[in-house]
Design an enzyme around this catalytic site. Structure first.
Site, short mmCIF file in Angstrom:
data_model
loop_
_atom_site.label_atom_id
_atom_site.label_comp_id
_atom_site.label_asym_id
_atom_site.label_seq_id
_atom_site.Cartn_x
_atom_site.Cartn_y
_atom_site.Cartn_z
CB SER A 122 -12.76 20.84 -17.53
OG SER A 122 -12.18 20.23 -18.67
CE LYS A 132 -8.85 18.95 -19.12
NZ LYS A 132 -9.75 19.96 -18.55
#
Length: 592
Positions: free
Chosen positions: A390, A192
């Site tokens: 995402s 991430k």
């Protein structure tokens, strides 16, 4: 004094007359626009469609009423939806014989969008029609699209940019430190990477690994396409990129087979007429992308399939929008729209066209819920654009079927929470003092600016973020019919190209919007169908009201000034108005 009042009255009357005249002219312009939009027309025989690859390319562009009234182009940016629709209409129209691509400085939202245009042009040629391309300068992106042409021409003093791809992410940690600001981060996902721009000064090893993978994958698609169209080997294309031929003598581009011929702008007409089998100096009937909107198309028959466009950052509400003038996926509005589509008996299936790098995890969960409800009444198919990652993947995961472009960026199953610590800025640099009275141990937890979070407080936040990640992961497992353990192996915030996501079952099929629509029709068992776009674009009154907004003007000027730095800086500015949990990839993957 009498003369004063006389002149004053004359001035007032003059102003009123002027206002009325301007109002009448404006009304006539608006009526004209409405009339032109509502009336379908045909084109003359031997017409050429002009595809101007310059300006900016976005998922969906709004027509500018201000530009139309003032005599401008009427389009603030080129919409991918309009381009694909125009090419499809041109293919079906027997009077349109070919397409002329005029290459310019085109700024695209992604290579996936360029790939979609390129594939539409290849499909156009299947009807035996031709394409000619000309450019004074071809950017790498425009050349990728233009390479499908039967003939590619370049100005004798022109240039073809061919250098490969590079990703150059920006990092703001040290800049913020100069002002006494730092980010407190809680995240789940080794890959991430979005918070890195605020919390690190270089790419993490995991991020470098995934970025290397996806830019190589995009480049392979570019080289494969150009190689097939121009009959240049992939090995040679890579050698030319390594040799940086962008600055070579234009004659080399003919020798290397990038272009067919060097000609000046005034010679293009003769080349087009040659394809039309007309005299070299004959007049040419042309129609551009804007003009194609009003060209007659095949009659809409059969049942309706709704194509719902969801693009931009995901936010909870309009008030929490990251950028005031940017298009956002507003969670509460999309939920209402999905409910309306669910209850509309005329709509037999829904295609969600998603182009988003994510945003609010809360809004993503709410939209996921409404997609689940929608699925119970009619099929839902997702068509992924440049990004559906995402939060963009969160809302995609529950669909009956997912279609992605080979170069779509998707996945990135992971979340984070970022909380700015401005205590050093306020207390040490600005000399602000704080005191506190509270009833309980953590009464001052939210919104404190006097100090950073304690270890205990960060532990609370990390558990909160972990629960959000577990929910995201479970939604993907449910939608993709996978175990949570299987999802975990491909999650951790890892960004995947569409072609790689297919191999790990994050998507079902590679292709564009047409494939998604065809699949929706199949799932709904429709033999005849047509599409309708949702939500409707802003009407002229809304645009006029927004045009006079001071915020709109200031925002546009800030964007011009800050360029690629604008979105990351505006994200910081609005961080406190956004949801604490973010499912988002970087604003700009900076692939150049």
């Amino acid at each position: 004094m009498k003369d004063f009042f006389k002149y004053m009255a004359a001035t007032v009357v003059g102003i009123l007359v002027f206002t009325v005249v301007v109002g009448v002219i404006g009304a006539m312009s608006i009526v004209g626009m409405i009339a032109s939009e509502s009336s379908a027309k045909d084109v003359s025989d031997n017409t050429v469609m002009v595809l101007d690859l310059s300006g900016s390319l976005e998922e969906r562009a709004e027509e500018s009423v201000k530009d139309q009234i003032l005599g401008g182009t009427g389009i603030s940016a080129m919409g991918l939806d309009d381009v694909l629709s125009a090419i499809k209409k041109a293919k079906a129209n027997d009077k349109i014989k070919g397409i002329y691509i005029e290459a310019g400085m085109l700024s695209s939202d992604s290579y996936a969008s360029l790939q979609a245009i390129r594939n539409a042009l290849l499909d156009f040629k299947k009807n035996g029609k031709w394409i000619i391309a000309y450019g004074d300068v071809y950017t790498q992106g425009t050349y990728y699209v233009a390479s499908v042409a039967d003939k590619v021409f370049l100005n004798p003093s022109g240039q073809v940019d061919w250098h490969g791809l590079a990703a150059q992410p920006m990092f703001y940690k040290d800049l913020m430190a100069k002002f006494g600001v730092k980010m407190q981060l809680a995240k789940v996902g080794t890959y991430k990477s979005m918070p890195e721009m605020y919390t690190a000064d270089k790419m993490s090893d995991a991020n470098r690994e995934q970025v290397t993978a996806y830019i190589n994958g995009i480049w392979e698609n570019i080289c494969k396409g150009v190689s097939e169209s121009r009959k240049i080997s992939v090995a040679d294309l890579n050698r030319y990129a390594d040799d940086f031929i962008s600055l070579n003598d234009p004659k080399d581009f003919v020798k290397f087979k990038f272009v067919d011929k060097l000609i000046y702008t005034d010679e293009i007409k003769a080349e087009i007429n040659k394809m039309l089998k007309e005299d070299a100096d004959a007049s040419i009937n042309t129609v551009n992308i804007a003009g194609m909107k009003s060209v007659k198309s095949e009659k809409s028959e059969g049942e309706e399939i709704a194509v719902y466009y969801a693009y931009g950052s995901i936010v909870d509400s309009e008030a929490s929008g990251v950028m005031s003038q940017e298009h956002n996926i507003v969670g509460n509005k999309v939920c209402k729209d999905l409910k309306n589509l669910m209850e509309d008996d005329n709509v037999k299936a829904v295609v969600l066209r998603i182009n988003s790098g994510g945003g609010s995890a809360y809004a993503s969960e709410q939209m996921w819920r409404y997609i689940e409800l929608l699925k119970k009444k009619k099929p839902v198919v997702v068509s992924m654009g440049g990004m559906a990652a995402s939060g963009g993947y969160y809302i995609s995961s529950g669909a009956n079927w997912i279609v992605a472009e080979p170069t779509t960026l998707t996945g990135s199953i992971g979340i984070f929470g970022m909380f700015p610590d401005v205590s050093e800025l306020l207390t040490q640099k600005l000399g602000v003092k704080f005191d506190e009275v509270k009833t309980n141990k953590h009464s001052g937890f939210w919104g404190t600016m006097s100090r950073p979070f304690t270890e205990e407080e960060m532990a609370y936040l990390e558990r909160y973020i972990e629960r959000g990640y577990d929910l995201f992961r479970s939604r993907v497992a449910q939608g993709r019919r996978m175990s949570v353990e299987a999802v975990e192996k491909i999650a951790q915030g890892h960004v995947w190209l569409g072609q790689d996501a297919l191999k790990i079952k994050l998507v079902d099929e590679l292709g564009g919007l047409d494939k998604a629509v065809a699949k929706a029709a199949e799932l709904a068992k429709l033999k005849e169908y047509h599409t309708a776009s949702y939500p409707g674009k802003a009407d002229w009154m809304d645009q006029l009201m927004n045009t006079v907004s001071g915020d709109s003007y200031i925002d546009s000027k800030m964007r011009e000034t800050f360029g690629e730095y604008y979105e990351p800086l505006m994200f910081l500015k609005t961080l406190n108005t956004q949801n604490a949990i973010q499912a988002r990839i970087p604003f700009d993957i900076n692939v150049k």
